[in-house]
Design a protein around this motif. Sequence first.
Motif, PDB file in Angstrom:
ATOM      1  N   LYS A  99       0.830  -1.210   0.000  1.00 21.59           N
ATOM      2  CA  LYS A  99       0.000   0.000   0.000  1.00 21.59           C
ATOM      3  C   LYS A  99       0.862   1.257   0.000  1.00 21.59           C
ATOM      4  CE  LYS A  99      -3.887  -2.187   2.362  1.00 21.59           C
ATOM      5  NZ  LYS A  99      -4.625  -2.319   3.636  1.00 21.59           N
ATOM      6  N   LEU A 100       1.930   1.238   0.762  1.00 21.21           N
ATOM      7  CA  LEU A 100       2.794   2.412   0.847  1.00 21.21           C
ATOM      8  C   LEU A 100       3.542   2.654  -0.463  1.00 21.21           C
ATOM      9  CD1 LEU A 100       4.249   1.964   4.453  1.00 21.21           C
ATOM     10  CD2 LEU A 100       2.325   3.377   3.714  1.00 21.21           C
ATOM     11  N   ILE A 101       4.008   1.591  -1.091  1.00 15.73           N
ATOM     12  CA  ILE A 101       4.693   1.733  -2.376  1.00 15.73           C
ATOM     13  C   ILE A 101       3.733   2.269  -3.430  1.00 15.73           C
ATOM     14  CG2 ILE A 101       5.783   0.454  -4.261  1.00 15.73           C
ATOM     15  CD1 ILE A 101       7.037  -1.386  -2.185  1.00 15.73           C
ATOM     16  N   LYS A 102       2.514   1.710  -3.476  1.00 11.52           N
ATOM     17  CA  LYS A 102       1.521   2.150  -4.459  1.00 11.52           C
ATOM     18  C   LYS A 102       1.165   3.621  -4.272  1.00 11.52           C
ATOM     19  CE  LYS A 102      -2.017  -0.406  -5.447  1.00 11.52           C
ATOM     20  NZ  LYS A 102      -3.233  -1.253  -5.304  1.00 11.52           N
ATOM     21  N   ALA A 103       1.057   4.049  -3.019  1.00 15.24           N
ATOM     22  CA  ALA A 103       0.601   5.413  -2.742  1.00 15.24           C
ATOM     23  C   ALA A 103       1.698   6.454  -2.860  1.00 15.24           C
ATOM     24  CB  ALA A 103      -0.005   5.474  -1.340  1.00 15.24           C
ATOM     25  N   ARG A 283     -11.837  -0.056   8.819  1.00 16.88           N
ATOM     26  CA  ARG A 283     -12.011   1.349   8.448  1.00 16.88           C
ATOM     27  C   ARG A 283     -10.981   2.245   9.125  1.00 16.88           C
ATOM     28  NH1 ARG A 283     -17.270   3.387  10.876  1.00 16.88           N
ATOM     29  NH2 ARG A 283     -15.900   3.649  12.676  1.00 16.88           N
ATOM     30  N   GLU A 284     -10.727   1.979  10.400  1.00 11.58           N
ATOM     31  CA  GLU A 284      -9.801   2.818  11.157  1.00 11.58           C
ATOM     32  C   GLU A 284      -8.379   2.763  10.588  1.00 11.58           C
ATOM     33  OE1 GLU A 284     -13.175   1.606  13.854  1.00 11.58           O
ATOM     34  OE2 GLU A 284     -11.875   0.617  12.380  1.00 11.58           O
ATOM     35  N   ALA A 285      -8.010   1.620  10.020  1.00 13.95           N
ATOM     36  CA  ALA A 285      -6.680   1.483   9.435  1.00 13.95           C
ATOM     37  C   ALA A 285      -6.512   2.387   8.221  1.00 13.95           C
ATOM     38  CB  ALA A 285      -6.420   0.037   9.055  1.00 13.95           C
ATOM     39  N   LYS A 286      -7.586   2.550   7.448  1.00 11.44           N
ATOM     40  CA  LYS A 286      -7.505   3.395   6.256  1.00 11.44           C
ATOM     41  C   LYS A 286      -7.170   4.840   6.626  1.00 11.44           C
ATOM     42  CE  LYS A 286     -10.643   0.605   3.426  1.00 11.44           C
ATOM     43  NZ  LYS A 286     -11.917   0.580   2.660  1.00 11.44           N
ATOM     44  N   LEU A 287      -7.750   5.321   7.718  1.00 11.31           N
ATOM     45  CA  LEU A 287      -7.435   6.666   8.177  1.00 11.31           C
ATOM     46  C   LEU A 287      -5.985   6.766   8.603  1.00 11.31           C
ATOM     47  CD1 LEU A 287      -8.104   9.551   9.063  1.00 11.31           C
ATOM     48  CD2 LEU A 287      -8.961   8.609  11.223  1.00 11.31           C
ATOM     49  N   ALA A 288      -5.517   5.784   9.372  1.00 12.06           N
ATOM     50  CA  ALA A 288      -4.119   5.785   9.813  1.00 12.06           C
ATOM     51  C   ALA A 288      -3.171   5.713   8.620  1.00 12.06           C
ATOM     52  CB  ALA A 288      -3.870   4.611  10.769  1.00 12.06           C
ATOM     53  N   GLN A 289      -3.501   4.878   7.644  1.00  4.48           N
ATOM     54  CA  GLN A 289      -2.652   4.741   6.461  1.00  4.48           C
ATOM     55  C   GLN A 289      -2.588   6.042   5.668  1.00  4.48           C
ATOM     56  OE1 GLN A 289      -4.426   1.357   4.538  1.00  4.48           O
ATOM     57  NE2 GLN A 289      -3.803  -0.035   6.182  1.00  4.48           N
ATOM     58  N   GLN A 291      -2.800   9.017   6.968  1.00  4.83           N
ATOM     59  CA  GLN A 291      -1.922   9.887   7.755  1.00  4.83           C
ATOM     60  C   GLN A 291      -0.460   9.483   7.574  1.00  4.83           C
ATOM     61  OE1 GLN A 291      -3.965   9.043  11.472  1.00  4.83           O
ATOM     62  NE2 GLN A 291      -4.803  11.125  11.546  1.00  4.83           N
ATOM     63  N   ILE A 292      -0.203   8.200   7.484  1.00  2.00           N
ATOM     64  CA  ILE A 292       1.166   7.722   7.264  1.00  2.00           C
ATOM     65  C   ILE A 292       1.675   8.167   5.902  1.00  2.00           C
ATOM     66  CG2 ILE A 292       2.533   5.619   6.878  1.00  2.00           C
ATOM     67  CD1 ILE A 292       0.635   4.281   9.002  1.00  2.00           C
ATOM     68  N   ILE A 293       0.838   7.987   4.897  1.00  5.31           N
ATOM     69  CA  ILE A 293       1.216   8.379   3.537  1.00  5.31           C
ATOM     70  C   ILE A 293       1.452   9.882   3.453  1.00  5.31           C
ATOM     71  CG2 ILE A 293       0.337   8.563   1.173  1.00  5.31           C
ATOM     72  CD1 ILE A 293      -1.107   5.822   1.801  1.00  5.31           C
ATOM     73  N   ASP A 294       0.615  10.652   4.099  1.00  4.13           N
ATOM     74  CA  ASP A 294       0.789  12.115   4.116  1.00  4.13           C
ATOM     75  C   ASP A 294       2.113  12.489   4.759  1.00  4.13           C
ATOM     76  OD1 ASP A 294      -0.321  14.955   3.953  1.00  4.13           O
ATOM     77  OD2 ASP A 294       0.052  14.762   6.102  1.00  4.13           O
ATOM     78  N   PHE A 295       2.470  11.807   5.839  1.00  4.26           N
ATOM     79  CA  PHE A 295       3.739  12.098   6.522  1.00  4.26           C
ATOM     80  C   PHE A 295       4.930  11.764   5.638  1.00  4.26           C
ATOM     81  CE2 PHE A 295       7.185  10.957   9.523  1.00  4.26           C
ATOM     82  CZ  PHE A 295       7.256  12.138  10.240  1.00  4.26           C
TER      83      PHE A 295
END
Length: 298
Positions: A99-103, A283-289, A291-295
């Motif tokens: 997910k992180l690589i894709k985003a 659902r809660e993980a999507k919000l955290a992810q 925020q991680i991607i934004d950081f």
Amino acid sequence: MISKRARFINFVLRLLKIQERLADYDTGMKFLGRDRKNGPARPGRWFAKHSVINEQRIDGHKVYEIEPKQGASQRHIFYLHGGGYAFNIVFVHWAMIKKLIKATGASATVPLYPLAPEHDWSQSYPIVLQAYERAADKYGAENITIMGDSAGGGYSLGLAQMLRNQGKPMPGKIILLSPWLDATASDPLQQKLEKHDVLLSVQGARTAGQLWAGEGNDPATFPVSPLFAAIDKLPPIALFAGSHDVLYADALRLKEKADAQDIDIALHVGEEMQHVWMLLPIREAKLAQAQIIDFITR
């Protein structure tokens, strides 16, 4: 109110008595034996199709280097997986990395570091240091985000502190996901948090912490417990913790320590969330992810 899926997962984990089983030494060793028999999870089909995977070895330990075939950026993620410093990488770790690589278009380094009880921190850290130095030479240290979950979160902070202490090139950012920062599990709050946690126990953490420290060694010392080392002169840190996680106490103490020294650490709390909830299909993980991607990308 947490999502129905999060509640369901918590319900199933409690029924399975994972917390109790991992707290018992003999049962925990059976889990570990099964883990060793199965071996570490490998990158899935998506990685084979959408990225170039380079498998390296450092003193016999595998290090994955992954580069996206399209949309690549200069960003690089150095990911240290969780598992109490004892269990192998599993599919949810790879799903998160995907997910992180894709985003972000980032490339990634994923070391399969030496694990306890066969090894302790003194045998594991040199492997990870070499893997990081290779990544820094190739991608530029300033482009690297060191991150990890649970024990991998503690490893991430300890690695950054060690790099600082040794005067080596520092990463650009650090992300800690439900980090295990105090291997002694000595915070009184953890006894209360244990009642809500469906995965971790205080006794299980103490046993694993001693294995990681090594026989006869003090688990309260650095880098086994990075919480007790200096946190100044580090890159920006994003810290994620769940309020129903035994390790929430570690996150709070790190944040308090940072605030006392006027060090900026961005703390994101998942209310009623369990250990490493940000890796789960909820659902809660999507919000955290997000925020991680934004950081990572800001």
